[in-house]
Write an enzyme that holds these catalytic residues in place. Structure first.
Site, short mmCIF file in Angstrom:
data_model
loop_
_atom_site.label_atom_id
_atom_site.label_comp_id
_atom_site.label_asym_id
_atom_site.label_seq_id
_atom_site.Cartn_x
_atom_site.Cartn_y
_atom_site.Cartn_z
N HIS A 63 -11.18 -19.10 -0.36
CA HIS A 63 -11.44 -18.95 1.08
C HIS A 63 -12.44 -20.01 1.50
O HIS A 63 -13.56 -20.02 1.02
CB HIS A 63 -11.97 -17.55 1.39
CG HIS A 63 -10.99 -16.47 1.05
ND1 HIS A 63 -10.02 -16.06 1.94
CD2 HIS A 63 -10.80 -15.75 -0.08
CE1 HIS A 63 -9.29 -15.11 1.37
NE2 HIS A 63 -9.73 -14.90 0.15
N ASN A 95 -6.97 -16.89 6.17
CA ASN A 95 -7.66 -15.91 7.02
C ASN A 95 -8.89 -16.53 7.69
O ASN A 95 -10.00 -16.07 7.58
CB ASN A 95 -8.05 -14.65 6.24
CG ASN A 95 -8.99 -14.93 5.10
OD1 ASN A 95 -9.05 -16.05 4.60
ND2 ASN A 95 -9.73 -13.94 4.67
N HIS A 180 -1.39 -9.57 -0.93
CA HIS A 180 -2.66 -8.87 -1.18
C HIS A 180 -2.29 -7.39 -1.25
O HIS A 180 -2.05 -6.76 -0.22
CB HIS A 180 -3.60 -9.18 0.00
CG HIS A 180 -4.82 -8.30 0.08
ND1 HIS A 180 -6.08 -8.78 -0.10
CD2 HIS A 180 -4.96 -6.97 0.34
CE1 HIS A 180 -6.96 -7.79 0.04
NE2 HIS A 180 -6.31 -6.69 0.31
N HIS A 233 -4.90 -11.26 -7.09
CA HIS A 233 -5.99 -10.46 -7.67
C HIS A 233 -5.62 -9.04 -8.08
O HIS A 233 -6.05 -8.08 -7.45
CB HIS A 233 -7.19 -10.45 -6.73
CG HIS A 233 -6.90 -10.22 -5.26
ND1 HIS A 233 -6.20 -9.15 -4.79
CD2 HIS A 233 -7.24 -10.94 -4.16
CE1 HIS A 233 -6.12 -9.21 -3.47
NE2 HIS A 233 -6.73 -10.30 -3.07
N ASP A 308 -10.58 -16.25 -6.11
CA ASP A 308 -10.76 -15.51 -4.85
C ASP A 308 -12.14 -15.82 -4.27
O ASP A 308 -12.84 -14.93 -3.76
CB ASP A 308 -10.58 -14.00 -5.06
CG ASP A 308 -10.43 -13.24 -3.74
OD1 ASP A 308 -10.38 -13.89 -2.68
OD2 ASP A 308 -10.36 -12.00 -3.79
N HIS A 312 -19.98 -15.81 1.56
CA HIS A 312 -20.52 -15.11 2.73
C HIS A 312 -21.95 -15.53 2.95
O HIS A 312 -22.65 -15.91 2.00
CB HIS A 312 -20.46 -13.59 2.54
CG HIS A 312 -19.09 -13.03 2.68
ND1 HIS A 312 -18.40 -13.07 3.87
CD2 HIS A 312 -18.27 -12.44 1.79
CE1 HIS A 312 -17.21 -12.50 3.70
NE2 HIS A 312 -17.10 -12.13 2.43
#
Lengths: 432, 311
Positions: A63, A95, A180, A233, A308, A312
């Site tokens: 991501h 995303n 997912h 995952h 993955d 953040h």
């Protein structure tokens, strides 16, 4: 630039082979490969079988947060983190905001990547418009713009008919539909695995059946449609059993596991006293699941190890456990975790582990794979498997410092990363 | 002696520490019986109650306990603080701490919040209930109440009835009774029994008669009405039929059984008024004892360090 690697461990994932040998790089091209190479003139020599050369390391589940969440990560910081972690190519999940559900955003990723020029980045487009799970995105248009796979990652495609159509439609491009797997009706408000620890800590649980029931549905849909399915995952043994069943029946299904599900269990949520860096989706599961995942690595039911990588901001994690964001920063700890826990602790051969981070993901995603071979650009990583050091999150190139592994002593770190002929990373420094 | 900065769960307490709190609570209760209910023990200490969830009894109980010991108290409620302006939990707590608070009493709907605060601030933290995790002072006052009534706290059979799944009170009580050498049986519909609860050394039954048959204590939990909306059981009527404690069902219990409830009660749902107001019920004593136990705890955590501070 002339570098001679002498008596190093050469990994040939495409041939399931590892051997001690020499490899010579001149101006970014592998000029020679063999035994007892000797060279005249000025040449840097790197020696020893604890130096492991592995080609085309690919992280197919990353991501990057750009566009839309640039305070968490950007394509630039993510690129740096990727090469520092030893990867020569990564695939980025859609995303973002706006999501990668159209040709323009696909091109945006390529243009940014080309400007930065550190690691190859291949976008994954959404399966459905806006990741809403309702109508198919323009899969063909995005494919022609360079999207390599399609996923609503972060969301499960809950509507079976929508997923059926996606699996059918994508057959004409031979691209994977990456699912997912999570029945969201079973995981509402959940933070950790449903079980002993959720009871103990009083946190809402996310049961394994939420994952495995969707895996089962998806395997059946892939069987029914003859589409190309990749399950992201996986975290519990029940999912593995379903995928094993599918593979035995000849279904076109592959799957991946993350380093953190291989290394941590739900018990760590308790030991860390609710450290929000233990909050992932899917959640950390039980010891039994962890053993099954390693078994899946050994028996090749699991095709891929992918991080993955979910960076953040600290503000997203320094909050109540149930409000904290899911996921951890993974690019810069993947290789040392896999070497430490797979190679050293579990005695799994390097080539088996590294194939799941190079050849296999490249093939599933249809990416260029450059092996260790004469007269090809240097596109490989040097891992020093005897280098032991501590994870220091403050030194991450990623903006995401959210790791449960901070301070862990790990053995086996990438020390050099060559991307398509250029040495872009060496021992803590970005070189390009 | 006491040496903990924080009290987060019964899980972390030893049997000795629980007994010490109970012993101390005995002398605190004596103060409560005086006309002038005030001693100078905690003069100059500051306590902040920080409640992110509605509460009447726990909050008043803590505040009165602190005042009876002469501590200064302030209270923050979410509806009147900067929480409304979007301040994070940690910022709020650090701001108050900077004003010189010695101890925070925290209630929050998120499990684990007391650990989070204890890790990030220097002041002490008492957990006044966190999510579905623990409510240690409730369990301590329950144990104290039983000690007063039965003269002992070991070798008893405790039946906890109701929504075990979402209950911090149940968890804290399970830990406490196990540590003290009493046994626990939990009873409720399977949808309200959490997974692996047997691992906490409790017996599980779905049959109320079985649960109350040999019990010394029937501990009735509050049924949160919103659980029905989530489909965890069909109707309140059926819940009362299967798990409600009323005059009919209690006939199966021992004659000297104690009926307890942490409050607030839903009369006619988990417990009938006839039972709640009967001689078997110690529900009001629980409330009084809550003040004594919280005084004991504040005394041990803030004042119990030098001799001149003795009551």
């Amino acid at each position: 630039m002339r570098i001679l690697f002498k008596n190093v461990t050469l990994i040939f994932p495409e041939k399931d082979l590892e051997e001690i040998g020499d490899l010579y790089v001149e101006n970014g091209i592998i000029r020679d490969i063999g035994k007892n190479l000797s060279l005249d003139g000025e040449v840097e020599v790197i020696e020893g079988k604890d130096k492991v050369l592995v080609p085309t390391l690919v992280d197919m589940h990353v991501h990057l947060r750009e566009p839309g969440y640039e305070w968490k990560e950007t394509i630039e910081t993510g690129s740096k983190a990727a090469i520092a972690g030893g990867f020569t190519a990564i695939c980025c999940m859609p995303n973002t905001n706006p999501p990668i559900d159209n040709k323009e955003t696909v091109r945006f990723i390529y243009e940014k990547t080309n400007k930065i020029g550190l690691v190859r980045i291949y976008p994954i487009g959404t399966i459905t418009k806006g990741r809403e799970g309702k109508e198919l995105s323009e899969i063909g248009d995005m494919y022609m713009a360079g999207a390599k796979g399609f996923s609503d990652d972060g969301n499960c495609v809950m509507n079976s008919e929508v997923l059926r159509c996606a699996l059918e439609y994508s057959k004409m491009f031979d691209v994977p539909i990456i699912e997912h797997p999570e029945d969201i009706n079973l995981t509402t408000e959940g933070s950790i695995n449903w079980g002993k620890i959720s009871t103990l800590l009083g946190l809402k649980g996310m049961p394994w059946v939420a994952e495995a029931s969707i895996v089962a549905r998806d395997v059946f849909l892939a069987s029914f449609t003859k589409g190309k399915l990749h399950i992201a995952h996986i975290s519990c043994w029940q999912s593995l059993d379903m995928i094993k069943w599918g593979k035995e029946k000849g279904v076109n299904v592959t799957c991946e596991v993350t380093p953190h599900h291989l290394v941590l269990t739900e018990d760590y949520v308790k030991e860390s006293l609710y450290d929000t860096n233990t909050k992932m989706n899917p959640p950390l599961r039980t010891k039994e699941d962890q053993e099954a995942l390693w078994e899946g690595i050994k028996n090749d039911i699991i095709d891929v190890i992918a991080t993955d990588h979910a960076p953040h901001h600290i503000d997203d994690k320094m909050v109540e456990y149930n409000l904290a964001e899911f996921g951890i920063s993974g690019l810069e700890t993947a290789i040392p975790l896999i070497i430490t826990y797979g190679y050293y602790k579990r005695k799994i051969p390097l080539v088996k582990l590294l194939k799941k981070m190079s050849y296999n993901p490249a093939k599933i995603m249809g990416l260029p794979y450059i092996p260790l071979d004469k007269n090809v650009p240097a596109n490989f990583t040097v891992i020093d498997i005897s280098l032991e050091k501590k994870v220091e999150k403050e030194k991450f190139f990623s903006k995401g410092k959210n790791t449960p592994f901070d301070g862990w002593a790990l053995k086996g770190w990438p020390i050099m990363t060559f991307v398509e002929g250029r040495l872009v990373y060496r021992e803590g420094k970005i070189l390009w | 002696m006491w040496n903990k900065k924080d009290l987060i769960g019964i899980k972390e307490l030893s049997k000795y520490e629980i007994e010490l709190i109970i012993e101390t609570a005995v002398s605190m209760k004596e103060i409560l019986k005086r006309t002038i209910k005030k001693v100078p023990t905690l003069r100059g200490r500051t306590i902040c109650t920080l409640f992110y969830e509605p509460s009447t009894r726990t909050r008043s109980s803590f505040e009165l306990a602190a005042k009876y010991l002469s501590a200064d108290t302030i209270s923050i409620a979410t509806s009147t603080s900067s929480v409304q302006k979007g301040e994070t939990l940690l910022d709020t707590v650090k701001t108050i701490e900077a004003m010189g608070v010695d101890l925070f009493i925290v209630r929050h709907s998120a499990s684990g919040i007391p650990y989070f605060l204890a890790k990030n601030i220097k002041a002490g933290v008492i957990n006044a209930g966190d999510g579905m995790h623990e409510h240690p002072t409730q369990a301590l006052l329950d144990v104290f109440t039983v000690f007063e009534k039965k003269g002992k706290i070991d070798g008893l059979k405790v039946s906890i009835i109701g929504d075990i799944f979402h209950s911090r009170v149940a968890r804290s009580n399970i830990y406490a009774w196990n540590k003290l050498g009493s046994s626990v049986i939990v009873c409720g519909p399977p949808t309200l029994i959490p997974p692996y609860i047997e691992d906490l050394n409790v017996e599980v039954t779905y049959n109320l008669d079985e649960a109350i048959e040999d019990a010394d204590i029937i501990y009735v939990l509050r049924l949160q009405l919103e659980r029905q909306k989530k489909g965890l059981f069909p109707t309140l009527r059926e819940y009362h039929m299967l798990f409600g404690i009323n005059e009919e069902r209690i006939k199966k219990a021992k004659k000297d059984v104690l009926v307890m409830h942490p409050g607030p009660m839903n009369r006619g749902v988990e417990i009938s008024s006839e039972i709640a107001d009967s001689l078997l019920s110690v529900i009001n004593e629980q409330v009084t004892n809550g003040v004594a136990v919280r005084m004991a705890l504040l005394y041990l955590m803030l004042g119990g360090k030098s001799d001149e501070n003795t009551v």
